[in-house]
Every structure is written in structure tokens, then in C-alpha cells.
Write an enzyme that holds these catalytic residues in place. Structure first.
Site, short mmCIF file in Angstrom:
data_model
loop_
_atom_site.label_atom_id
_atom_site.label_comp_id
_atom_site.label_asym_id
_atom_site.label_seq_id
_atom_site.Cartn_x
_atom_site.Cartn_y
_atom_site.Cartn_z
CG ASP A 1 -71.20 -49.46 20.33
OD1 ASP A 1 -70.05 -49.97 20.32
OD2 ASP A 1 -71.78 -49.13 19.27
CG ASP B 1 -75.79 -47.66 13.35
OD1 ASP B 1 -74.95 -48.31 14.00
OD2 ASP B 1 -75.66 -47.40 12.14
CG PHE C 1 -77.11 -56.36 13.95
CD1 PHE C 1 -75.76 -56.15 13.65
CD2 PHE C 1 -77.97 -55.28 13.91
CE1 PHE C 1 -75.30 -54.89 13.33
CE2 PHE C 1 -77.51 -54.01 13.59
CZ PHE C 1 -76.17 -53.82 13.30
CB VAL C 2 -78.27 -55.68 19.73
CG1 VAL C 2 -78.50 -57.09 20.26
CG2 VAL C 2 -76.81 -55.28 19.92
CG ASP D 1 -69.29 -58.34 16.42
OD1 ASP D 1 -69.90 -59.31 16.87
OD2 ASP D 1 -69.18 -58.14 15.19
N GLY E 1 -71.80 -44.98 18.59
CA GLY E 1 -72.61 -45.97 19.30
C GLY E 1 -72.66 -45.81 20.81
P1 5GP Z 1 -65.58 -55.17 16.68
O1 5GP Z 1 -64.41 -54.38 16.21
O2 5GP Z 1 -65.51 -55.60 18.12
O3 5GP Z 1 -65.90 -56.33 15.76
O4 5GP Z 1 -66.83 -54.28 16.47
C1 5GP Z 1 -67.24 -53.34 17.28
C2 5GP Z 1 -68.17 -52.38 16.53
O5 5GP Z 1 -69.01 -53.05 15.57
C3 5GP Z 1 -69.10 -51.78 17.55
O6 5GP Z 1 -68.53 -50.64 18.14
C4 5GP Z 1 -70.33 -51.49 16.69
O7 5GP Z 1 -70.17 -50.23 16.08
C5 5GP Z 1 -70.34 -52.56 15.65
N1 5GP Z 1 -71.23 -53.68 16.04
C6 5GP Z 1 -70.86 -54.93 16.40
N2 5GP Z 1 -71.93 -55.68 16.71
C7 5GP Z 1 -73.01 -54.89 16.56
C8 5GP Z 1 -74.43 -55.09 16.75
O8 5GP Z 1 -74.95 -56.17 17.12
N3 5GP Z 1 -75.22 -54.02 16.49
C9 5GP Z 1 -74.74 -52.82 16.08
N4 5GP Z 1 -75.63 -51.86 15.85
N5 5GP Z 1 -73.42 -52.58 15.90
C10 5GP Z 1 -72.57 -53.61 16.13
MG MG Z 2 -68.96 -48.65 17.73
#
Ligand code: 5GP
Ligand code: MG
Length: 179
Positions: free
Chosen positions: A105, A164, A157-158, A108, A50
Site C-alpha cells: 500500500d 486504515d 498520515f493517509v 514509509d 493495506g
Molecule cells: P514502513 O515499513 O515503510 O515504515 O511502513 C510501511 C507500513 O506502515 C505500510 O504498509 C502501512 O501499513 C503503514 N503506514 C505507513 N504510513 C502510513 C500512512 O500514512 N497511513 C496508513 N494508514 N498506514 C501507513
Molecule cells: Mg501495510
């Protein structure tokens, strides 16, 4: 724009334009240049896939010697939020004794970075900082703060600019949100 999500179609609308991303990347690079000694090598640890586009644009604006490395995380279990994280590509040994900038990237739940940062410290990094293009503060499920944040966004979601949807849309030059 219409995007395919499984077997249904959703609307994606532009959230951040190519120009907004570019201007913000320049500002972040200036901060990073200011915070890190010019003479010391910075290991730029790109979290695949990402962060590829963001990292490619950001590193061009850094003014210290850099070494580019990559790592990749994978989450198990059904949903992202219940998933446990592991390393699909390990943290390289070359971070030992170095200043390290992790480039992500998006934050979340915060689980990925809360898993990765200690791994980089365990590998002997002298200093670990995190730059993320996007941060969804309302989605955090664990205490996490990045040192450099491009944009704070809502929970939608983006896609685009590296992010992706089932492997697609990473090449969009802007960020769009599914609405
Ligand atoms: P976390 O571990 O902080 O929950 O998630 C981080 C990962 O989830 C990011 O590096 C990404 O790969 C994926 N992710 C979280 N939110 C989004 C979103 O809105 N769009 C996309 N494409 N990937 C996301
Ligand atoms: Mg990621």
C-alpha cells in the site's frame, strides 16, 4: 471529513480521488504488462491488509497468467520507526522459481519492504519486483526503491483505499490525508 484519532478529532481532506487512483492503476498495469513475459505466470504477493483494494484493481488489468498469494508483516515496539519487522503470515513456498510482484500500500520508513524482499528471494523467487500505491520519499530511513510507484506523497498520515486508522476507513474509495 472528521475522523476519530484516539480521543480527539482530526480533519481528513481528499488527497487522491477515486478517478486519479483508477487512471494511475491503469498506467501501472500497462507498465507491468510491458515488463513481464505474457506467457509466464506472475505470482502476485499481496501484503495484507493495506494493499487489498489496490491489488484487487491492479490484478484485473494484468494480461499474463497470475497466481494470487498473500503475506502479512507485523512490527513490534512502540513506534513504527523503531519497530523491528517479522512475518505474521509467511511467504508462500509457491514463489520458488517464479516471477513475483509484491504489492504494497505505502512505503514509509522502508523497513517493511527491506525486510520482505530478501525473504521472497530466499524463498527462491526467480525475479522480485515491487509495486506500491504510495511512497513517502521524505520518510525513508533506509535505501528503498519500488519498481512501480502510484504516487509520491508528503509525510502526512493517509487513510482510505485500503489504508486504515486503527482498523477503520479502509473502505473509503479515495485517499485522504490527516491535516
Ligand atoms: P514502513 O515499513 O515503510 O515504515 O511502513 C510501511 C507500513 O506502515 C505500510 O504498509 C502501512 O501499513 C503503514 N503506514 C505507513 N504510513 C502510513 C500512512 O500514512 N497511513 C496508513 N494508514 N498506514 C501507513
Ligand atoms: Mg501495510
Amino acid at each position: 471529513m472528521l475522523v476519530n484519532v484516539g480521543n480527539r478529532t482530526m480533519t481528513a481532506k481528499v488527497l487522491l480521488t477515486e478517478q486519479q487512483i483508477s487512471e494511475r492503476t491503469t498506467e501501472l498495469a500497462a507498465q507491468i504488462n510491458n515488463d513481464h513475459p505474457k506467457g509466464e505466470t506472475l505470482v502476485v504477493l499481496i501484503v495484507l491488509h493495506g494493499a487489498i483494494l489496490f491489488a484487487a484493481d491492479l490484478v484485473r488489468k494484468l494480461n499474463m497468467p497470475t497466481q494470487i498469494e498473500t503475506t502479512r508483516l507485523k512490527s513490534y515496539a512502540g513506534t513504527v520507526s523503531s519497530g523491528t519487522v517479522s512475518l505474521a503470515i509467511p511467504v508462500p513456498d509457491s514463489v520458488a522459481g517464479k516471477n513475483v510482484l509484491i504489492i504494497e500500500d505505502i512505503i514509509d520508513s522502508g523497513r517493511s519492504l527491506n525486510f520482505l524482499v530478501p525473504k521472497v528471494k530466499d524463498a527462491g523467487a526467480k525475479l522480485v519486483r515491487v509495486a506500491t500505491l504510495l511512497d513517502k520519499p521524505e520518510a525513508h530511513e533506509t535505501e528503498i526503491t519500488a519498481d512501480y510507484v502510484g504516487f509520491y506523497i508528503g509525510k502526512n498520515f493517509v487513510i482510505g483505499y485500503g489504508l486504515d486508522l486503527d482498523g477503520a476507513y479502509r473502505n473509503l474509495p479515495y485517499i485522504a490525508e490527516l491535516v
